[in-house]
Design a protein around this motif. Structure first.
Motif, short mmCIF file in Angstrom:
data_model
loop_
_atom_site.label_atom_id
_atom_site.label_comp_id
_atom_site.label_asym_id
_atom_site.label_seq_id
_atom_site.Cartn_x
_atom_site.Cartn_y
_atom_site.Cartn_z
N GLY A 41 0.81 -1.21 0.00
CA GLY A 41 0.00 0.00 0.00
C GLY A 41 0.85 1.26 0.00
O GLY A 41 2.07 1.22 0.03
N ASN A 42 0.17 2.37 -0.06
CA ASN A 42 0.86 3.67 -0.12
C ASN A 42 1.53 4.00 1.20
O ASN A 42 1.11 3.56 2.25
N HIS A 43 2.57 4.79 1.11
CA HIS A 43 3.23 5.26 2.32
C HIS A 43 2.92 6.75 2.50
O HIS A 43 2.40 7.40 1.61
N ALA A 44 3.25 7.26 3.66
CA ALA A 44 2.89 8.64 3.99
C ALA A 44 4.09 9.59 4.02
O ALA A 44 4.00 10.68 4.55
N ALA A 45 5.21 9.19 3.43
CA ALA A 45 6.42 10.00 3.50
C ALA A 45 6.23 11.40 2.93
O ALA A 45 6.82 12.36 3.41
N PHE A 46 5.42 11.56 1.90
CA PHE A 46 5.19 12.87 1.29
C PHE A 46 3.83 13.45 1.68
O PHE A 46 3.39 14.43 1.11
N GLY A 47 3.16 12.85 2.64
CA GLY A 47 1.87 13.35 3.07
C GLY A 47 0.76 12.91 2.12
O GLY A 47 0.96 12.07 1.24
N PHE A 48 -0.41 13.50 2.30
CA PHE A 48 -1.56 13.14 1.47
C PHE A 48 -2.63 14.20 1.67
O PHE A 48 -2.57 15.02 2.58
N GLY A 49 -3.62 14.20 0.79
CA GLY A 49 -4.71 15.16 0.89
C GLY A 49 -4.22 16.59 0.80
O GLY A 49 -3.34 16.91 0.00
N PHE A 52 -0.31 17.28 1.08
CA PHE A 52 0.58 16.58 0.15
C PHE A 52 1.73 17.50 -0.23
O PHE A 52 1.53 18.68 -0.53
N CYS A 53 2.94 17.00 -0.23
CA CYS A 53 4.14 17.79 -0.53
C CYS A 53 4.19 18.16 -2.01
O CYS A 53 4.22 17.29 -2.89
N SER A 54 4.21 19.45 -2.29
CA SER A 54 4.23 19.90 -3.68
C SER A 54 5.56 19.59 -4.37
O SER A 54 5.63 19.55 -5.59
N GLY A 55 6.61 19.37 -3.60
CA GLY A 55 7.91 19.03 -4.19
C GLY A 55 8.10 17.55 -4.45
O GLY A 55 9.14 17.13 -4.95
N ARG A 56 7.09 16.75 -4.18
CA ARG A 56 7.20 15.30 -4.34
C ARG A 56 7.59 14.89 -5.75
O ARG A 56 8.45 14.05 -5.95
N PHE A 57 6.96 15.49 -6.75
CA PHE A 57 7.22 15.09 -8.13
C PHE A 57 8.64 15.45 -8.56
O PHE A 57 9.31 14.68 -9.25
N PHE A 58 9.10 16.63 -8.13
CA PHE A 58 10.47 17.03 -8.44
C PHE A 58 11.46 16.11 -7.74
O PHE A 58 12.43 15.64 -8.34
N ALA A 59 11.21 15.81 -6.47
CA ALA A 59 12.09 14.92 -5.71
C ALA A 59 12.12 13.53 -6.35
O ALA A 59 13.19 12.92 -6.46
#
Length: 107
Positions: A41-49, A52-59
């Motif tokens: 399942g999904n993890h919460a390292a970048f948050g959610f809802g 949600f971390c806006s830098g996730r896709f760049f990272a």
């Protein structure tokens, strides 16, 4: 209040930590074991809802590029058997060492 069998007294300081993300033993098998192929399942390292971390896709793109270049340069790179990474960190967890071998020989 009681959470997960632990009583938190009124007024006690509480902190949510990224290092705790995806380590719930009631949900994940052997949550403290390093497993790059874990698929529970999904993890919460970048948050959610809303959080949600806006830098996730760049990272993610940075990580993919770095791993691709590393594996292109060292195609035989492998973790050394029996030398599991040891993770440390209070807020952000990371391995203190990562023992690898090139072409079967330990480095």
């Amino acid at each position: 209040v009681e959470i997960g069998g632990t009583v938190i007294p009124a007024g006690a300081p509480v902190a949510a930590l990224v290092s705790s993300a995806s380590r719930d033993e009631s949900r994940f098998t052997d949550p403290d074991r390093f497993d790059i192929h874990r698929d529970e399942g999904n993890h919460a390292a970048f948050g959610f809802g809303h959080h949600f971390c806006s830098g996730r896709f760049f990272a993610r793109e940075q990580m993919c590029l770095a791993v691709r270049l590393l594996l292109e340069r060292f195609p035989d790179l492998k973790l050394v058997p029996g030398k599991q990474p040891v993770f440390r960190g209070w807020e952000f967890r990371a391995p203190t060492t990562l023992n690898v071998a090139f072409g079967g020989a330990a480095q």
